[in-house]
Design a protein around this motif. Structure first.
Motif, PDB file in Angstrom:
ATOM      1  N   THR A  60     -38.456 -12.293 -11.890  1.00 15.59           N
ATOM      2  CA  THR A  60     -39.441 -11.238 -12.046  1.00 15.59           C
ATOM      3  C   THR A  60     -40.569 -11.411 -11.030  1.00 15.59           C
ATOM      4  O   THR A  60     -41.104 -12.504 -10.862  1.00 15.59           O
ATOM      5  N   GLY A  61     -40.884 -10.333 -10.333  1.00 10.11           N
ATOM      6  CA  GLY A  61     -41.945 -10.341  -9.344  1.00 10.11           C
ATOM      7  C   GLY A  61     -41.465 -10.500  -7.918  1.00 10.11           C
ATOM      8  O   GLY A  61     -42.217 -10.275  -6.984  1.00 10.11           O
ATOM      9  N   TYR A  62     -40.208 -10.903  -7.736  1.00  7.42           N
ATOM     10  CA  TYR A  62     -39.665 -11.141  -6.406  1.00  7.42           C
ATOM     11  C   TYR A  62     -38.615 -10.090  -6.051  1.00  7.42           C
ATOM     12  O   TYR A  62     -37.954  -9.537  -6.914  1.00  7.42           O
ATOM     13  N   THR A  63     -38.463  -9.851  -4.757  1.00  5.36           N
ATOM     14  CA  THR A  63     -37.488  -8.866  -4.298  1.00  5.36           C
ATOM     15  C   THR A  63     -36.934  -9.286  -2.940  1.00  5.36           C
ATOM     16  O   THR A  63     -37.395 -10.239  -2.339  1.00  5.36           O
ATOM     17  N   GLY A  64     -35.970  -8.534  -2.463  1.00  7.37           N
ATOM     18  CA  GLY A  64     -35.349  -8.806  -1.175  1.00  7.37           C
ATOM     19  C   GLY A  64     -33.999  -9.467  -1.367  1.00  7.37           C
ATOM     20  O   GLY A  64     -33.711 -10.022  -2.431  1.00  7.37           O
ATOM     21  N   GLN A  65     -33.171  -9.399  -0.348  1.00  9.31           N
ATOM     22  CA  GLN A  65     -31.826  -9.960  -0.418  1.00  9.31           C
ATOM     23  C   GLN A  65     -31.843 -11.428  -0.817  1.00  9.31           C
ATOM     24  O   GLN A  65     -30.998 -11.898  -1.564  1.00  9.31           O
ATOM     25  N   PHE A  66     -32.847 -12.168  -0.314  1.00  8.37           N
ATOM     26  CA  PHE A  66     -32.936 -13.589  -0.606  1.00  8.37           C
ATOM     27  C   PHE A  66     -34.236 -13.936  -1.322  1.00  8.37           C
ATOM     28  O   PHE A  66     -34.749 -15.043  -1.198  1.00  8.37           O
ATOM     29  N   CYS A  67     -34.782 -12.962  -2.082  1.00  3.61           N
ATOM     30  CA  CYS A  67     -35.989 -13.152  -2.891  1.00  3.61           C
ATOM     31  C   CYS A  67     -37.154 -13.647  -2.031  1.00  3.61           C
ATOM     32  O   CYS A  67     -37.921 -14.510  -2.439  1.00  3.61           O
ATOM     33  N   GLY A  68     -37.289 -13.062  -0.850  1.00  5.23           N
ATOM     34  CA  GLY A  68     -38.271 -13.523   0.114  1.00  5.23           C
ATOM     35  C   GLY A  68     -39.572 -12.750   0.149  1.00  5.23           C
ATOM     36  O   GLY A  68     -40.362 -12.924   1.073  1.00  5.23           O
TER      37      GLY A  68
END
Length: 84
Positions: A60-68
């Protein structure tokens, strides 16, 4: 001179070492993805190998292909990603 054709995951003039993204000679298995190395340490779950590609399910709170990065509409302050 003999020429060796190595099986998948093995390399070297005499097929005597693991290829890139493989480990544990002589078996030379694909290196599995990890949260820290491949999902920036911000995933709840992950799968895949360095050969097939890593897939991250971001916390929760992270996004992007690699949570970057942070979910910009709700969170800020990467790498901590706190609610706005």
């Amino acid at each position: 001179g003999c020429t060796c054709t190595c099986r998948t995951g093995v390399t070297g003039a005499f097929c005597d070492k693991c290829a890139t993204n493989y480990e544990n000679y002589p078996n030379c298995t694909e290196i599995a993805c990890t949260n820290e190395a491949n999902c920036n340490g911000h995933a709840d779950s992950w799968n895949g190998t360095l050969v097939t590609g890593c897939s991250c399910s971001c916390s929760t709170g992270y996004t992007g292909q690699f949570c970057g990065s942070c979910e910009t509409s709700k969170y800020t302050g990467y790498p901590t990603c706190v609610p706005i």
